[in-house]
Design a protein around this motif. Structure first.
Motif, PDB file in Angstrom:
ATOM      1  N   VAL A 244      -2.344  -0.529  -4.747  1.00  0.00           N
ATOM      2  CA  VAL A 244      -3.667  -0.941  -4.267  1.00  0.00           C
ATOM      3  C   VAL A 244      -3.954  -2.388  -4.646  1.00  0.00           C
ATOM      4  CG1 VAL A 244      -6.143  -0.562  -4.569  1.00  0.00           C
ATOM      5  CG2 VAL A 244      -4.623   1.392  -4.207  1.00  0.00           C
TER       6      VAL A 244
ATOM      7  N   PRO B  45       0.525   4.024  -7.711  1.00  0.00           N
ATOM      8  CA  PRO B  45      -0.518   3.846  -6.696  1.00  0.00           C
ATOM      9  C   PRO B  45      -1.536   2.764  -7.049  1.00  0.00           C
ATOM     10  CG  PRO B  45      -0.807   5.943  -7.849  1.00  0.00           C
ATOM     11  CD  PRO B  45       0.532   5.401  -8.242  1.00  0.00           C
ATOM     12  N   ALA B  46      -1.869   2.611  -8.346  1.00  0.00           N
ATOM     13  CA  ALA B  46      -2.817   1.563  -8.732  1.00  0.00           C
ATOM     14  C   ALA B  46      -2.228   0.183  -8.481  1.00  0.00           C
ATOM     15  CB  ALA B  46      -3.192   1.718 -10.212  1.00  0.00           C
TER      16      ALA B  46
ATOM     17  N   TRP C 238       0.819  -1.211   0.000  1.00  0.00           N
ATOM     18  CA  TRP C 238       0.000   0.000   0.000  1.00  0.00           C
ATOM     19  C   TRP C 238       0.854   1.264   0.000  1.00  0.00           C
ATOM     20  CZ3 TRP C 238      -5.084   0.971  -0.591  1.00  0.00           C
ATOM     21  CH2 TRP C 238      -5.551   2.239  -0.242  1.00  0.00           C
TER      22      TRP C 238
ATOM     23  N   VAL D 227      -8.786  -0.226 -12.135  1.00  0.00           N
ATOM     24  CA  VAL D 227      -8.234  -0.541 -10.813  1.00  0.00           C
ATOM     25  C   VAL D 227      -8.986  -1.727 -10.207  1.00  0.00           C
ATOM     26  CG1 VAL D 227      -7.737   0.340  -8.509  1.00  0.00           C
ATOM     27  CG2 VAL D 227      -7.512   1.847 -10.490  1.00  0.00           C
TER      28      VAL D 227
ATOM     29  N   ILE E  65      -7.563  -5.325  -8.916  1.00  0.00           N
ATOM     30  CA  ILE E  65      -7.840  -5.856  -7.579  1.00  0.00           C
ATOM     31  C   ILE E  65      -8.404  -7.274  -7.662  1.00  0.00           C
ATOM     32  CG2 ILE E  65      -9.367  -5.616  -5.578  1.00  0.00           C
ATOM     33  CD1 ILE E  65      -9.034  -2.566  -5.877  1.00  0.00           C
TER      34      ILE E  65
ATOM     35  N   LEU F 278     -13.834   3.193  -7.310  1.00  0.00           N
ATOM     36  CA  LEU F 278     -12.520   3.194  -7.939  1.00  0.00           C
ATOM     37  C   LEU F 278     -12.697   3.094  -9.449  1.00  0.00           C
ATOM     38  CD1 LEU F 278     -10.624   0.686  -5.597  1.00  0.00           C
ATOM     39  CD2 LEU F 278     -10.306   3.169  -5.669  1.00  0.00           C
TER      40      LEU F 278
ATOM     41  N   VAL G 213      -3.160   7.886  -4.367  1.00  0.00           N
ATOM     42  CA  VAL G 213      -4.229   6.898  -4.350  1.00  0.00           C
ATOM     43  C   VAL G 213      -5.558   7.542  -4.696  1.00  0.00           C
ATOM     44  CG1 VAL G 213      -5.521   5.312  -2.862  1.00  0.00           C
ATOM     45  CG2 VAL G 213      -3.028   5.367  -2.750  1.00  0.00           C
TER      46      VAL G 213
ATOM     47  N   ALA H 143      -1.767  -4.658  -2.576  1.00  0.00           N
ATOM     48  CA  ALA H 143      -2.252  -4.714  -1.189  1.00  0.00           C
ATOM     49  C   ALA H 143      -3.458  -5.645  -1.085  1.00  0.00           C
ATOM     50  CB  ALA H 143      -2.612  -3.316  -0.700  1.00  0.00           C
ATOM     51  N   ALA H 144      -4.358  -5.565  -2.077  1.00  0.00           N
ATOM     52  CA  ALA H 144      -5.519  -6.461  -2.092  1.00  0.00           C
ATOM     53  C   ALA H 144      -5.069  -7.916  -2.212  1.00  0.00           C
ATOM     54  CB  ALA H 144      -6.439  -6.100  -3.263  1.00  0.00           C
TER      55      ALA H 144
ATOM     56  N   ARG I 266      -9.895   7.205  -7.656  1.00  0.00           N
ATOM     57  CA  ARG I 266     -11.311   7.221  -7.285  1.00  0.00           C
ATOM     58  C   ARG I 266     -12.217   7.515  -8.471  1.00  0.00           C
ATOM     59  NH1 ARG I 266     -10.556  10.951  -1.871  1.00  0.00           N
ATOM     60  NH2 ARG I 266      -9.485   9.371  -0.591  1.00  0.00           N
TER      61      ARG I 266
END
Length: 478
Positions: free
Chosen positions: A412, A408-409, A76, A269, A273, A265, A255, A415-416, A259
């Motif tokens: 994310v 950042p994408a 993240w 993105v 995920i 999101l 991040v 992190a997922a 949005r």
């Protein structure tokens, strides 16, 4: 910056470029080696840790899986760190954390400080999981990006495989993972060995150049051109112009750029995920983290279980090498689809085999033909994963997001992936205590869902420059 630039387009310079680019990618991928070693070395130590600290399945699952919470945290924050301070600073920071974790987890006082050091190592793994594919995608020419991107997964599987070799060798020399050798228990030496590649990773991170796309975002155009001149096989000025056009120079990616008012999101993105989550929900890391304990739970002794864990990694390495050779030829989608179908079938076979596990004289047992059936299913499942979802997901995550918010994408999505990994890893011990076959049935269902997801949502990115994907395929999904 310790590398040699070759100006112009001389024959010697052109021939040297692939070698230099491969060197740069290989150093970045060394983080993947540590990623694989750190996450899989625990496999040989699980049973001994449980016995040493006298803890149950829930605490054992937490101790093993806490590294994955750290990985989610590292992933993240890696994007922010990489965009603020650069890809190389992120690599070097990860190397230091790997070293601290190796020493700390090898010398714990209680299960709780052991868990903390596993968390620290997880942060390093998460950072490496983001920065390596991002750096390789940004440094590699389009026609070789898939092959070079696969170096990350090859390094991961080599790290996993070597961790199993070391586990088997140390346990064999000591007479068991819980037996003492040179003042420490064998399982402690298994964890301590990670310090060696951690130091090497940190040192080599000073021998490669910064990503040209990061340099462009910082307004360092001459430096970016110098790097491109060592890696690009076409018109360097044209490539630099494309990068400058695709990057918003006065805006640092965050991040919040991901949005969307409509779906929370941006669609691309969400695709990243779900791709990441499905990679984990097939249960691949149950094999990598728990295979020794898994085989012992159905009646196989410790030494044979460690050897079986090693043998699955041979299939893992073989499959990854095949993917490396095929990725830029057949494309991302065909490999993913092949893997999804194959994994679904093998997980279904393992589910059927485990449903016949029994207890004989108080000991677990998986009689013929179900024992060999489960072993074959596990090995072939790993092979199908290795030719598809293992390497292809990391390659796609490195290349499918637009330049303006790639880091950042990717952070994310990674992190997922680590949170999904944590969920699978932490729940496997208690779920398998309830029903091993039903647990595997759940993994089978998610593998089947991945077939539909690839057909419906995954774009083909083979042979396209990152900037071309910004303008066409990927942009249309944003």
């Amino acid at each position: 910056m310790s590398f040699h630039s070759t100006t112009g387009t001389s024959g010697a310079g052109s021939h040297a470029r692939p070698l230099r680019t491969a060197h740069f990618a290989s150093v970045a991928a060394l983080g993947g080696f540590l990623f694989g070693y750190d996450t899989a070395v625990i496999n040989g130590a699980v049973t001994s840790i449980r016995e040493t600290f006298g803890v149950g399945s829930v605490v054992t699952g937490l101790a093993v899986a806490m590294a994955l919470i750290g990985s989610a945290l590292g992933a993240w924050n890696a994007g922010t760190l990489a965009d603020r301070y650069g890809r190389l600073v992120t690599m070097r920071t990860a190397a230091v954390l790997f070293l601290l974790s190796a020493i700390g987890s090898a010398l714990p006082f209680t299960v709780w400080d052991f868990t903390f050091w596993r968390l620290v190592g997880g942060v390093a793994v998460g950072m490496a999981s983001v920065i390596a594919p991002a750096y390789i995608a940004e440094i590699a020419p389009a026609r070789r990006r898939g092959r070079l991107g696969t170096l990350q997964q090859l390094a991961i599987v080599l790290g996993i495989a070597i961790s199993q070799v070391i586990n088997w060798a140390i346990a064999g020399a000591a007479g068991g993972a819980a037996e003492p050798v040179l003042g420490l228990d064998a399982w402690q030496w298994m964890l301590a060995v990670e310090a060696v590649p951690a130091v090497l990773y940190g040192a080599l991170a000073f021998t490669i150049p910064e990503s040209p796309r990061y340099l462009v975002t910082r307004g360092r155009f001459d430096s970016a051109r110098q790097v491109l001149d060592t890696t690009e096989e076409g018109d360097v000025d044209e490539r630099l112009a494309e990068i400058r056009e695709s990057v918003v120079n006065d805006h640092r990616p965050r991040v919040r750029d991901l949005r969307s008012a409509r779906s929370g999101l941006l669609p691309i993105v969400w695709i990243g995920i779900v791709l990441s989550v499905l990679q984990q929900f097939g249960g691949i890391n149950v094999i990598f983290y728990y295979s020794s304990a898994l085989w012992q739970s159905v009646g196989i002794d410790e030494s044979s279980s460690l050897l079986l864990s090693l043998s699955t990694q041979i299939f893992n390495v073989l499959g990854t090498v095949i993917a490396l050779l095929l990725l830029d030829k057949v494309g991302r989608r065909p490999l993913l689809l092949t893997g999804s179908v194959g994994m679904t079938v093998m997980l279904g076979l393992a589910t059927f085999a485990f449903s016949h596990a029994s207890t004989v004289d108080g000991e677990p047992n998986l009689a013929n033909p179900y024992g060999p059936m489960a072993l074959v299913a596990a090995h072939v499942f790993v092979f199908f994963f290795a030719i598809s979802w293992g390497p292809v997901v990391w390659v796609l995550l490195g290349e499918m997001f637009p330049n303006r918010f790639r880091a950042p994408a990717l952070a994310v999505a990674a992190a997922a992936q680590w949170l999904a990994n944590f969920l699978v890893t932490a729940t496997f011990p208690p779920l398998s205590d309830i029903s091993l076959s039903m647990t595997y049935l759940g993994y089978t269902a998610f593998a089947a869902v991945s077939v539909w997801f690839v057909i419906k949502w995954i774009p083909e990115t083979k042979g396209r420059t990152l900037e071309d994907m910004d303008r066409t395929t990927v942009s249309s999904r944003v």
